[in-house]
Design a protein around this motif. Structure first.
Motif, PDB file in Angstrom:
ATOM      1  N   GLY A  82       0.741  -1.605  -0.116  1.00 51.52           N
ATOM      2  CA  GLY A  82      -0.248  -0.158   0.025  1.00 51.52           C
ATOM      3  C   GLY A  82       0.716   1.578   0.497  1.00 51.52           C
ATOM      4  N   GLN A  83       2.058   0.961  -0.260  1.00 50.19           N
ATOM      5  CA  GLN A  83       3.227   2.347  -0.577  1.00 50.19           C
ATOM      6  C   GLN A  83       3.399   2.765  -1.590  1.00 50.19           C
ATOM      7  N   ARG A  84       3.088   3.781  -2.499  1.00 49.72           N
ATOM      8  CA  ARG A  84       3.602   4.655  -3.380  1.00 49.72           C
ATOM      9  C   ARG A  84       4.846   4.373  -3.701  1.00 49.72           C
ATOM     10  N   ASP A  85       5.469   3.730  -5.158  1.00 53.18           N
ATOM     11  CA  ASP A  85       6.509   3.961  -5.515  1.00 53.18           C
ATOM     12  C   ASP A  85       7.066   5.102  -5.379  1.00 53.18           C
ATOM     13  N   ARG A  86       8.040   5.153  -5.123  1.00 52.75           N
ATOM     14  CA  ARG A  86       8.464   6.855  -5.117  1.00 52.75           C
ATOM     15  C   ARG A  86       9.411   6.888  -5.972  1.00 52.75           C
ATOM     16  N   THR A  87       9.856   5.811  -7.025  1.00 55.37           N
ATOM     17  CA  THR A  87      10.387   6.520  -8.552  1.00 55.37           C
ATOM     18  C   THR A  87      10.300   5.871  -8.787  1.00 55.37           C
ATOM     19  N   LYS A  88       9.107   5.889  -9.344  1.00 51.62           N
ATOM     20  CA  LYS A  88       7.958   5.632 -10.335  1.00 51.62           C
ATOM     21  C   LYS A  88       8.118   6.596 -11.521  1.00 51.62           C
ATOM     22  N   PHE A  89       7.815   6.468 -12.595  1.00 54.35           N
ATOM     23  CA  PHE A  89       8.326   6.728 -14.091  1.00 54.35           C
ATOM     24  C   PHE A  89       6.019   7.699 -13.473  1.00 54.35           C
TER      25      PHE A  89
ATOM     26  N   ASP B  73       7.737  13.831  -4.827  1.00 51.78           N
ATOM     27  CA  ASP B  73       9.234  13.991  -4.912  1.00 51.78           C
ATOM     28  C   ASP B  73      10.426  14.917  -4.142  1.00 51.78           C
ATOM     29  N   TYR B  74      10.008  16.062  -3.632  1.00 55.88           N
ATOM     30  CA  TYR B  74      10.442  17.172  -2.876  1.00 55.88           C
ATOM     31  C   TYR B  74      11.075  16.305  -1.898  1.00 55.88           C
ATOM     32  N   CYS B  75       9.930  15.705  -0.839  1.00 56.50           N
ATOM     33  CA  CYS B  75      10.261  14.802  -0.010  1.00 56.50           C
ATOM     34  C   CYS B  75      11.913  13.913  -0.138  1.00 56.50           C
ATOM     35  N   PHE B  76      11.332  12.924  -0.990  1.00 52.54           N
ATOM     36  CA  PHE B  76      12.191  12.121  -1.480  1.00 52.54           C
ATOM     37  C   PHE B  76      13.977  12.845  -1.877  1.00 52.54           C
ATOM     38  N   LEU B  77      14.229  13.541  -2.553  1.00 49.08           N
ATOM     39  CA  LEU B  77      14.849  14.149  -2.450  1.00 49.08           C
ATOM     40  C   LEU B  77      15.387  14.550  -1.417  1.00 49.08           C
ATOM     41  N   GLU B  78      15.762  15.477   0.060  1.00 50.01           N
ATOM     42  CA  GLU B  78      15.582  15.317   0.903  1.00 50.01           C
ATOM     43  C   GLU B  78      16.039  14.399   1.777  1.00 50.01           C
ATOM     44  N   GLU B  79      15.172  13.186   1.595  1.00 48.77           N
ATOM     45  CA  GLU B  79      15.771  12.187   2.404  1.00 48.77           C
ATOM     46  C   GLU B  79      17.700  11.429   1.865  1.00 48.77           C
ATOM     47  N   CYS B  80      17.278  12.089   0.708  1.00 46.04           N
ATOM     48  CA  CYS B  80      18.284  10.897  -0.078  1.00 46.04           C
ATOM     49  C   CYS B  80      19.669  11.970   0.458  1.00 46.04           C
TER      50      CYS B  80
ATOM     51  N   GLU C  70       0.668  14.501 -16.162  1.00 48.98           N
ATOM     52  CA  GLU C  70      -0.037  13.433 -14.955  1.00 48.98           C
ATOM     53  C   GLU C  70       0.631  14.186 -13.727  1.00 48.98           C
ATOM     54  N   MET C  71       1.365  15.109 -13.271  1.00 49.42           N
ATOM     55  CA  MET C  71       1.920  15.575 -12.358  1.00 49.42           C
ATOM     56  C   MET C  71       0.918  16.167 -11.892  1.00 49.42           C
ATOM     57  N   THR C  72       1.149  15.902  -9.961  1.00 51.20           N
ATOM     58  CA  THR C  72       0.122  17.212  -9.482  1.00 51.20           C
ATOM     59  C   THR C  72       0.829  17.678  -7.942  1.00 51.20           C
ATOM     60  N   SER C  73       0.224  18.598  -7.051  1.00 52.30           N
ATOM     61  CA  SER C  73       0.377  18.819  -6.395  1.00 52.30           C
ATOM     62  C   SER C  73       1.465  17.606  -5.107  1.00 52.30           C
ATOM     63  N   ARG C  74       0.534  16.137  -5.152  1.00 53.13           N
ATOM     64  CA  ARG C  74       1.136  15.434  -4.067  1.00 53.13           C
ATOM     65  C   ARG C  74       2.386  14.294  -4.676  1.00 53.13           C
ATOM     66  N   GLU C  75       2.560  14.764  -5.884  1.00 54.21           N
ATOM     67  CA  GLU C  75       3.359  13.546  -7.113  1.00 54.21           C
ATOM     68  C   GLU C  75       5.074  14.959  -6.374  1.00 54.21           C
ATOM     69  N   PHE C  76       4.396  16.368  -6.973  1.00 51.41           N
ATOM     70  CA  PHE C  76       5.790  17.393  -6.690  1.00 51.41           C
ATOM     71  C   PHE C  76       5.667  17.388  -4.985  1.00 51.41           C
ATOM     72  N   MET C  77       5.219  17.137  -4.052  1.00 51.27           N
ATOM     73  CA  MET C  77       5.764  16.749  -2.613  1.00 51.27           C
ATOM     74  C   MET C  77       7.012  15.763  -2.479  1.00 51.27           C
TER      75      MET C  77
END
Length: 337
Positions: A53-60, A74-81, A65-72
């Protein structure tokens, strides 16, 4: 009234539940996008599809089709990296990713002493488990190695086998000047306490006796090293057996009661290690025609220099007849300079 209308519209947009197909869907799985109507249906879909049930954060996701949810996300994913990379920089054990040229004094002495014994000793980085386990010691005053040796007794009886078909024993410090068969005697001679403690495990080796055992050093520094080994001489010392070999931290020696390598391994000779390295690329010399006159190869060096100068200054083919006196004077003038 407006809120109920918007809820009903969003529910109808998802369609029917894909699990029970009896009610309208209210939820969409962030990972596999399966539409469900209730918690029981969500749990059923996770169990059947093995979905967490967890979103694949590296899926293309296409830009359209990107919304504000996908944008945030990806931003949080880059911060974690970024935080992960910064934490690794401050971790002392994970700072280094390549071999260091400046070794500590003790390790430098060990590698130098091993090189004098014709042993290629390779030391790993400090965060490798094999390096942490290594207890090899160089007595600098006596000039003697005390190796950590890992013994792998193969062909263990079926009734005594553990998760694997070999029995592993480790000696922290083995004198390099001791005969190889004497080092393993503590596991084979029933008069020794260690041999009696592992009698059931080493029954076949103890029955065969020390004279029937064969020793095989795990090969390192060659291709397919995981399945290759060197045969060792039981009547020679540990140091003599390791000469001409590559050792990563400490040697691993197989012990069998059969005259062939352990299962899944093949025997190679020490000289085969050099053959594993790729030969340097050299430009092949053209072979002369069969009917050509052989050229004298032992011509003196001044003669070769003379023809090189002739080719450089004449601007014509040196195979044509030229004025030898002019070139001879030019050569002498160049030699005097």
């Amino acid at each position: 009234m407006a809120a109920e209308t918007s809820t009903k519209t969003s529910t109808l947009r998802l369609g029917m539940c894909e699990v029970c197909a009896a009610k309208e869907a209210r939820y969409a799985c962030p990972k596999c996008e399966v539409k469900t109507c209730s918690l029981p249906c969500v749990q059923i879909h996770k169990k059947e599809l093995a979905c967490d049930g967890q979103r694949d954060r590296t899926k293309f996701v296409p830009l359209s089709e990107m919304t504000s949810r996908e944008f945030m996300s990806d931003y949080c994913f880059l911060e974690e990296c970024t935080r992960y990379a910064e934490n690794r920089k401050t971790d002392r054990c994970k700072r280094f990713t390549h071999d260091q040229r400046n070794l500590p004094v003790a390790q430098h002495r060990m590698r130098t002493a091993a090189r004098k014994r014709n042993i290629n000793l390779r030391l790993q980085l400090e965060n490798f488990s094999r390096h942490k386990e290594n207890t090899t010691y160089l007595n600098w005053k006596l000039g003697r190695f005390y190796w950590r040796v890992e013994w792998l007794f193969a062909n263990i009886p079926l009734e005594a086998q553990q998760p694997r078909a070999v029995a592993r024993f480790v000696d922290d410090r083995c004198d390099e000047e001791v005969i190889l068969s004497d080092l393993v005697l503590k596991y084979v001679d029933l008069q020794q306490e260690t041999a009696r403690d592992h009698r059931r495990l080493l029954e076949n080796h103890q029955t065969a006796g020390i004279g029937q055992l064969s020793f095989w050093l795990r090969a390192e520094g060659v291709r397919r090293s995981s399945t290759r080994c060197y045969r060792l001489e039981a009547t020679k010392t540990l140091g003599e057996n390791l000469a001409g070999k590559t050792i990563v931290e400490f040697p691993t020696i197989f012990v069998t009661y059969e005259p062939r390598p352990p299962g899944g391994h093949e025997a190679i000779d020490s000289s085969d290690e050099l053959e594993e390295e790729e030969p340097p690329l050299t430009k092949a010399k053209p072979e002369p025609p069969s009917n050509a006159t052989p050229i004298q190869e032992d011509a003196d060096e001044p003669h070769d220099v003379y023809h090189d100068l002739a080719a450089a200054f004449a601007g014509e083919d040196v195979s044509e007849p030229e004025d030898d006196e002019e070139f001879e004077a030019l050569y002498r003038e160049h030699a005097e300079l």
